[in-house]
Design a protein around this motif. Structure first.
Motif, PDB file in Angstrom:
ATOM      1  N   ARG A 125      34.575  41.514  41.211  1.00  0.00           N
ATOM      2  CA  ARG A 125      35.886  42.159  41.161  1.00  0.00           C
ATOM      3  C   ARG A 125      36.043  42.988  39.885  1.00  0.00           C
ATOM      4  O   ARG A 125      36.572  44.109  39.914  1.00  0.00           O
ATOM      5  CB  ARG A 125      36.997  41.111  41.246  1.00  0.00           C
ATOM      6  N   LEU A 126      35.580  42.422  38.768  1.00  0.00           N
ATOM      7  CA  LEU A 126      35.669  43.159  37.498  1.00  0.00           C
ATOM      8  C   LEU A 126      34.804  44.413  37.533  1.00  0.00           C
ATOM      9  O   LEU A 126      35.200  45.464  37.019  1.00  0.00           O
ATOM     10  CB  LEU A 126      35.236  42.244  36.340  1.00  0.00           C
ATOM     11  N   GLN A 127      33.616  44.299  38.144  1.00  0.00           N
ATOM     12  CA  GLN A 127      32.730  45.460  38.247  1.00  0.00           C
ATOM     13  C   GLN A 127      33.366  46.536  39.114  1.00  0.00           C
ATOM     14  O   GLN A 127      33.291  47.733  38.801  1.00  0.00           O
ATOM     15  CB  GLN A 127      31.382  45.045  38.834  1.00  0.00           C
ATOM     16  N   ALA A 128      34.027  46.102  40.201  1.00  0.00           N
ATOM     17  CA  ALA A 128      34.699  47.059  41.075  1.00  0.00           C
ATOM     18  C   ALA A 128      35.827  47.770  40.327  1.00  0.00           C
ATOM     19  O   ALA A 128      36.021  48.986  40.471  1.00  0.00           O
ATOM     20  CB  ALA A 128      35.233  46.348  42.312  1.00  0.00           C
ATOM     21  N   MET A 129      36.578  47.003  39.522  1.00  0.00           N
ATOM     22  CA  MET A 129      37.645  47.602  38.720  1.00  0.00           C
ATOM     23  C   MET A 129      37.071  48.596  37.722  1.00  0.00           C
ATOM     24  O   MET A 129      37.616  49.695  37.519  1.00  0.00           O
ATOM     25  CB  MET A 129      38.413  46.506  37.984  1.00  0.00           C
ATOM     26  N   PHE A 130      35.966  48.236  37.102  1.00  0.00           N
ATOM     27  CA  PHE A 130      35.318  49.098  36.112  1.00  0.00           C
ATOM     28  C   PHE A 130      34.851  50.397  36.774  1.00  0.00           C
ATOM     29  O   PHE A 130      35.044  51.494  36.232  1.00  0.00           O
ATOM     30  CB  PHE A 130      34.138  48.354  35.492  1.00  0.00           C
ATOM     31  N   ASP A 131      34.249  50.264  37.955  1.00  0.00           N
ATOM     32  CA  ASP A 131      33.686  51.437  38.631  1.00  0.00           C
ATOM     33  C   ASP A 131      34.755  52.338  39.237  1.00  0.00           C
ATOM     34  O   ASP A 131      34.596  53.560  39.257  1.00  0.00           O
ATOM     35  CB  ASP A 131      32.724  50.993  39.738  1.00  0.00           C
ATOM     36  N   LEU A 152      26.579  51.207  25.877  1.00  0.00           N
ATOM     37  CA  LEU A 152      25.840  50.279  26.734  1.00  0.00           C
ATOM     38  C   LEU A 152      26.218  50.416  28.202  1.00  0.00           C
ATOM     39  O   LEU A 152      25.416  50.088  29.076  1.00  0.00           O
ATOM     40  CB  LEU A 152      26.088  48.837  26.272  1.00  0.00           C
ATOM     41  N   ASP A 153      27.444  50.871  28.451  1.00  0.00           N
ATOM     42  CA  ASP A 153      27.877  51.057  29.838  1.00  0.00           C
ATOM     43  C   ASP A 153      29.008  52.080  29.859  1.00  0.00           C
ATOM     44  O   ASP A 153      29.742  52.238  28.874  1.00  0.00           O
ATOM     45  CB  ASP A 153      28.346  49.734  30.449  1.00  0.00           C
ATOM     46  N   ALA A 154      29.108  52.773  30.970  1.00  0.00           N
ATOM     47  CA  ALA A 154      30.150  53.799  31.125  1.00  0.00           C
ATOM     48  C   ALA A 154      30.525  53.869  32.596  1.00  0.00           C
ATOM     49  O   ALA A 154      29.653  53.824  33.465  1.00  0.00           O
ATOM     50  CB  ALA A 154      29.630  55.147  30.635  1.00  0.00           C
ATOM     51  N   ASN A 155      31.799  53.958  32.875  1.00  0.00           N
ATOM     52  CA  ASN A 155      32.209  54.024  34.276  1.00  0.00           C
ATOM     53  C   ASN A 155      32.211  55.478  34.760  1.00  0.00           C
ATOM     54  O   ASN A 155      32.093  56.422  33.956  1.00  0.00           O
ATOM     55  CB  ASN A 155      33.557  53.325  34.491  1.00  0.00           C
ATOM     56  N   PRO A 156      32.328  55.708  36.058  1.00  0.00           N
ATOM     57  CA  PRO A 156      32.301  57.081  36.579  1.00  0.00           C
ATOM     58  C   PRO A 156      33.376  57.981  35.984  1.00  0.00           C
ATOM     59  O   PRO A 156      33.147  59.190  35.820  1.00  0.00           O
ATOM     60  CB  PRO A 156      32.514  56.869  38.092  1.00  0.00           C
ATOM     61  N   SER A 157      34.537  57.409  35.652  1.00  0.00           N
ATOM     62  CA  SER A 157      35.595  58.216  35.042  1.00  0.00           C
ATOM     63  C   SER A 157      35.152  58.768  33.686  1.00  0.00           C
ATOM     64  O   SER A 157      35.505  59.899  33.319  1.00  0.00           O
ATOM     65  CB  SER A 157      36.869  57.382  34.868  1.00  0.00           C
ATOM     66  N   ALA A 158      34.381  57.978  32.938  1.00  0.00           N
ATOM     67  CA  ALA A 158      33.861  58.448  31.649  1.00  0.00           C
ATOM     68  C   ALA A 158      32.897  59.603  31.856  1.00  0.00           C
ATOM     69  O   ALA A 158      32.918  60.598  31.121  1.00  0.00           O
ATOM     70  CB  ALA A 158      33.177  57.297  30.919  1.00  0.00           C
ATOM     71  N   SER A 159      32.071  59.475  32.883  1.00  0.00           N
ATOM     72  CA  SER A 159      31.119  60.542  33.179  1.00  0.00           C
ATOM     73  C   SER A 159      31.836  61.838  33.535  1.00  0.00           C
ATOM     74  O   SER A 159      31.481  62.921  33.047  1.00  0.00           O
ATOM     75  CB  SER A 159      30.205  60.103  34.332  1.00  0.00           C
ATOM     76  N   ARG A 160      32.882  61.716  34.352  1.00  0.00           N
ATOM     77  CA  ARG A 160      33.632  62.920  34.749  1.00  0.00           C
ATOM     78  C   ARG A 160      34.353  63.543  33.553  1.00  0.00           C
ATOM     79  O   ARG A 160      34.388  64.766  33.407  1.00  0.00           O
ATOM     80  CB  ARG A 160      34.643  62.558  35.845  1.00  0.00           C
ATOM     81  N   PHE A 161      34.913  62.702  32.676  1.00  0.00           N
ATOM     82  CA  PHE A 161      35.678  63.224  31.546  1.00  0.00           C
ATOM     83  C   PHE A 161      34.777  63.913  30.525  1.00  0.00           C
ATOM     84  O   PHE A 161      35.057  65.039  30.090  1.00  0.00           O
ATOM     85  CB  PHE A 161      36.462  62.096  30.878  1.00  0.00           C
TER      86      PHE A 161
END
Length: 249
Positions: free
Chosen positions: A132-138, A155-164
């Motif tokens: 659930r946490l991973q889904a929220m992160f993604d 160490l990790d970045a969600n798709p929103s970070a990539s888009r921004f």
């Protein structure tokens, strides 16, 4: 104390569910149950003595138990496996140890079951929570980064970070936060330390996007532990317009 008496004490006072069976004419025949097994199963020795698994547990479950027991009997040193067994309408998960034994040409199986039902439930709940946490992160629209507080490595970045930021996720994971943050390196290191020590969790930083544009971002950063290592989890919002408006005012 006689040896047989000592073994009897161990057999009946262990918390594990134990029983003994003899293998005769291609089938297992129960000999006796220990006290823990009687308590959980509700069975007494008179209910199982001389009977086969199918006679005690029914055709389908008995056949499965027979095949399982046979694997233990045919092994040299016994086997230990996870076992799912329904007792009295309640599902149990056991870590079961099957130990073969011989005496005067007779073949026996000694079985010990450790109840791990609660542990498995907790593990499943933990996995579910992580999913659930991973889904929220993604899926969250907010920009999220996980950073090594010592080195600043992303160490990790969600798709929103990539888009921004305009970088592919793989690119971000090969970068340091200093590649994005426009403040001096020693200054950002001090701020990461303050966040790690929970002395400060809110920051305003100038961040540079891949296209070279500088945006003011609000960073809410908090420490957490991952496999014994300290990490910083940062939620980031673009506040450029807000800050520019405040400056004009």
């Amino acid at each position: 104390m006689a040896k047989n008496t000592e073994l009897e004490l161990i057999f009946n006072n262990t918390q594990d569910l134990m029983f003994m069976a003899e293998f005769v004419d291609g089938d297992f025949h129960y000999i006796r149950l220990n006290a823990a097994h009687k308590k959980v199963s509700g069975l007494e020795n008179r209910d199982v003595e001389g009977k086969t698994p199918q006679e005690v547990w029914g055709r389908e479950t008995g056949k499965r138990l027979h095949d399982f027991y046979l694997q233990g009997l045919q092994s040299d040193d016994g086997i230990t496996r996870e076992e799912l067994l329904e007792i009295g309408g309640k599902p149990y998960v056991f870590m079961t140890r099957l130990m073969p034994a011989t005496e005067d040409g007779r073949r026996f199986l000694i079985v010990s079951r450790t109840d791990i039902t609660q542990l498995k439930t907790l593990q499943q709940e933990h996995v579910s929570l992580l999913q659930r946490l991973q889904a929220m992160f993604d899926d969250h629209s907010a920009i999220m980064l996980v950073i090594d507080p010592e080195t600043g490595r992303i160490l990790d970045a969600n798709p929103s970070a990539s888009r921004f930021y305009g970088y592919e996720t793989a690119e971000l994971l090969g970068m340091n936060i200093q590649d994005i943050n426009m403040l001096p390196q020693d200054e950002t290191a001090v701020m990461r330390k303050r966040a790690l020590e929970r002395r400060q969790g809110h920051f305003i930083f100038p961040h540079r996007l891949k296209n070279g544009e500088i945006r003011l971002v609000e960073v809410n950063s908090s420490p957490f532990e991952d496999k014994g290592a300290k990490r910083l989890f940062s939620i980031i919002f673009d506040v450029t317009d807000r800050e520019m408006y405040k400056k004009k005012l």
